[in-house]
Enzyme design. Structure first.
Site, PDB file in Angstrom:
ATOM      1  N   SER A  41       0.328   6.737   2.400  1.00  0.00           N
ATOM      2  CA  SER A  41       0.979   7.710   3.387  1.00  0.00           C
ATOM      3  C   SER A  41       2.344   8.307   2.689  1.00  0.00           C
ATOM      4  CB  SER A  41       1.192   7.164   4.636  1.00  0.00           C
ATOM      5  OG  SER A  41      -0.141   6.980   5.420  1.00  0.00           O
ATOM      6  N   GLN A  87       0.713  -1.073   0.064  1.00  0.00           N
ATOM      7  CA  GLN A  87      -0.004  -0.062  -0.047  1.00  0.00           C
ATOM      8  C   GLN A  87       0.938   1.245  -0.141  1.00  0.00           C
ATOM      9  OE1 GLN A  87      -2.367   1.339   3.565  1.00  0.00           O
ATOM     10  NE2 GLN A  87      -4.122   0.995   2.186  1.00  0.00           N
ATOM     11  N   GLY A  88       0.805   2.136  -1.040  1.00  0.00           N
ATOM     12  CA  GLY A  88       1.482   3.347  -1.225  1.00  0.00           C
ATOM     13  C   GLY A  88       0.612   4.610  -1.160  1.00  0.00           C
ATOM     14  N   SER A 130       3.665  -0.823   3.420  1.00  0.00           N
ATOM     15  CA  SER A 130       3.217  -2.365   3.765  1.00  0.00           C
ATOM     16  C   SER A 130       3.974  -3.278   2.954  1.00  0.00           C
ATOM     17  CB  SER A 130       1.912  -2.666   4.267  1.00  0.00           C
ATOM     18  OG  SER A 130       1.409  -1.777   5.249  1.00  0.00           O
ATOM     19  N   GLU A 157     -10.593  -1.488   4.444  1.00  0.00           N
ATOM     20  CA  GLU A 157      -9.455  -1.700   5.506  1.00  0.00           C
ATOM     21  C   GLU A 157     -10.032  -1.480   7.089  1.00  0.00           C
ATOM     22  OE1 GLU A 157      -4.923  -0.031   5.819  1.00  0.00           O
ATOM     23  OE2 GLU A 157      -6.313   1.115   4.802  1.00  0.00           O
TER      24      GLU A 157
END
Length: 388
Positions: A131, A128-129, A163, A249
Site C-alpha cells: 500500500s 509487506q510493502g 506490517s 493472504e
C-alpha cells in the site's frame, strides 16, 4: 470432504499434544506489546522450536522446504496449537503466510533456496510493502518506481501500513517498472521485488494505531538499489504475482484466527453466564448465531485449505474472497458482542478483548477492503458485469 480422522491423523494429534504440553511451559515470558525487538526475538524463538520439532512449514511442499503434510494434519496443527494457547506466527506472519508461499509458488529454485529456509528456521522476518498513501484499495495505482540500472533496480517512492517494518529483514515490495501508458495500463508495468530492509536509502517511520501498537510503519525509499535477481516473476508481471500473494493472504492466512475466534466465543458465553448477561434472550440468540457463523467459517476454512493444497503451487482460489468478506464482518460483530457482555470493562485498554476489538476494526480494510472483495465475488464467482 471426509471429516473423519485416520489412525495416522489421530496419532499426529496425540504426538502434537504431547509436544505442546512439554514445550509451552518452557517458553519465556511474552514481551510487552510495544517491545518490538523483544517480540521479534520471542516469535523467532517459537518458530525455531517448531522447526526443530518438525512442525515448521508443516503444509508447505517438500520442494519449498516444508513437510508436505495433508490438509487435515495442517488443520489439526492449527486446532491444537490454538487450544493449547501456543504463540501464533506474530512478526513472522508475512514471511510464513504469504511472502514465503508466494516465493514457493513463483520463485526460482535459487530464490526458494535463499529465502525459504531462513523463514522456516526463524532466522529472518519479512514485511509487506504494497500500500501507498495514494494506492490503498486501488493498489494498481501505486507510484513507487524502479528504474533498471545494469543488474539493479533503483527504487524511489514510499509505502504505508508496512506490517512489521521496524523489525523486518526483507520486504515484499511492489514497484512500477513501466510508466502507465496505452501499452502499459496501470495493472501492467508492475514488478514484485524482495528488498533488504537494511539497504542504503530505506527509512522506516513507525505508525501508532488506535490500540497504541506500532506494528505498521511508513517506509521511504530514496534510490534504493535492489538486484534484478531479487525480482520474483518476470519484469512487469508483478500484478499476476501479487494476485498469488493476495490469494494466500485472503484464502489461508487467517485460518488460525478463526480457531481463536471460536475459542473467544466460548469464553464470552461463560462470562455472560457468570455476570448475568446470559439472561437476555436477544444476547443468547446473537451468541448462538455467531456460533453457527464461525462454525460455517471453519468448514469454509477446511475447504479453502484443501483446495489450496490440491492446486498447482498450493495457491488458494478466489473462494478466499468469500471467506475474507464473511470473516471480517463476523469478527467485528464478535467483539461488538463482547463489549455488550463486558459492559464498562470493555473500555479498559489493559484487557485483551478490548485490544482485539480495536484490532477488529481494521479487518474490513486489511488484505483488501470488503468493497473490493464484493467486486471479486460478484465478477469472478457470480459472473456479474463490471460496474461502469
Amino acid at each position: 470432504m471426509d471429516l473423519t480422522y485416520t489412525d495416522e491423523e489421530r496419532d499426529f494429534r496425540a504426538r502434537l499434544r504431547e509436544w505442546l504440553a512439554k514445550t509451552l511451559p518452557e517458553l519465556p515470558a511474552r514481551p510487552t506489546p510495544d517491545d518490538w525487538p523483544g517480540r521479534r526475538a520471542y516469535d523467532l524463538g517459537w518458530q525455531r522450536r517448531l522447526y526443530e520439532a518438525g512442525y515448521a512449514g508443516l503444509h508447505w511442499p517438500a520442494e519449498a522446504g516444508g513437510r508436505g503434510a495433508t490438509p487435515t494434519q495442517h488443520l489439526i496443527f492449527l486446532e491444537e496449537t490454538e487450544r493449547a494457547g501456543a504463540p501464533y506466527v506474530g512478526a513472522n506472519f508475512v514471511g510464513l503466510l504469504h511472502a514465503g508461499p508466494t516465493i514457493a509458488a513463483e520463485g526460482t529454485a535459487a530464490q526458494r533456496a535463499r529465502w525459504l529456509p531462513p523463514v522456516l528456521r526463524g532466522d529472518e522476518v519479512w514485511c509487506q510493502g504494497f500500500s501507498e498513501p495514494g494506492a490503498g484499495s486501488d493498489l494498481a495505482s501505486l507510484r513507487t518506481r524502479a528504474v533498471r540500472d545494469g543488474d539493479d533496480y533503483v527504487v524511489t517512492g514510499s509505502k504505508t501500513w508496512t506490517s512489521h517494518a521496524e523489525v523486518a529483514d526483507w520486504c515484499e515490495l511492489l514497484v512500477r517498472t513501466q510508466p502507465v501508458s496505452a501499452e502499459f495500463p496501470k495493472h501492467r508495468g508492475i514488478s514484485w521485488l524482495a528488498m533488504r530492509m537494511d539497504a542504503p536509502g530505506v527509512t522506516v517511520r513507525p505508525l501508532r494505531t488506535l490500540a497504541g501498537s506500532t506494528e505498521f510503519a511508513e517506509v521511504f525509499l530514496d534510490e534504493v538499489r535492489v538486484p534484478v535477481a531479487d525480482r520474483v516473476g518476470a519484469e512487469n508481471d508483478g500484478w499476476r504475482v501479487t494476485m498469488v500473494t493476495l490469494s494466500f493472504e485472503r484464502g489461508t492466512a487467517f485460518v488460525g484466527e478463526v480457531v481463536a475466534c471460536r475459542r473467544t466465543l466460548r469464553e464470552l458465553a461463560r462470562t455472560a453466564k457468570a455476570n448475568g448477561r446470559w439472561d437476555d434472550p436477544a444476547l443468547r440468540r446473537r451468541l448462538g448465531r455467531l456460533y453457527g457463523e464461525f462454525g460455517a467459517l471453519w468448514r469454509l476454512t477446511q475447504w479453502n485449505v484443501s483446495e489450496a493444497q490440491r492446486s498447482p503451487g498450493g495457491v488458494p482460489g478466489i473462494g478466499g474472497s468469500v471467506f475474507k468478506l464473511a470473516y471480517s464482518h463476523a469478527r467485528q460483530e464478535l467483539y461488538d458482542t463482547a463489549a455488550e457482555v463486558l459492559g464498562a470493562a470493555s473500555l479498559a485498554l489493559e484487557e485483551e478483548w478490548t485490544l482485539d476489538r480495536l484490532s477488529s476494526l481494521s479487518y474490513t480494510i486489511a488484505a483488501g477492503t470488503s468493497q473490493i472483495q464484493r467486486n471479486i465475488v460478484a465478477e469472478r464467482i457470480l459472473g456479474l458485469p463490471k460496474g461502469r
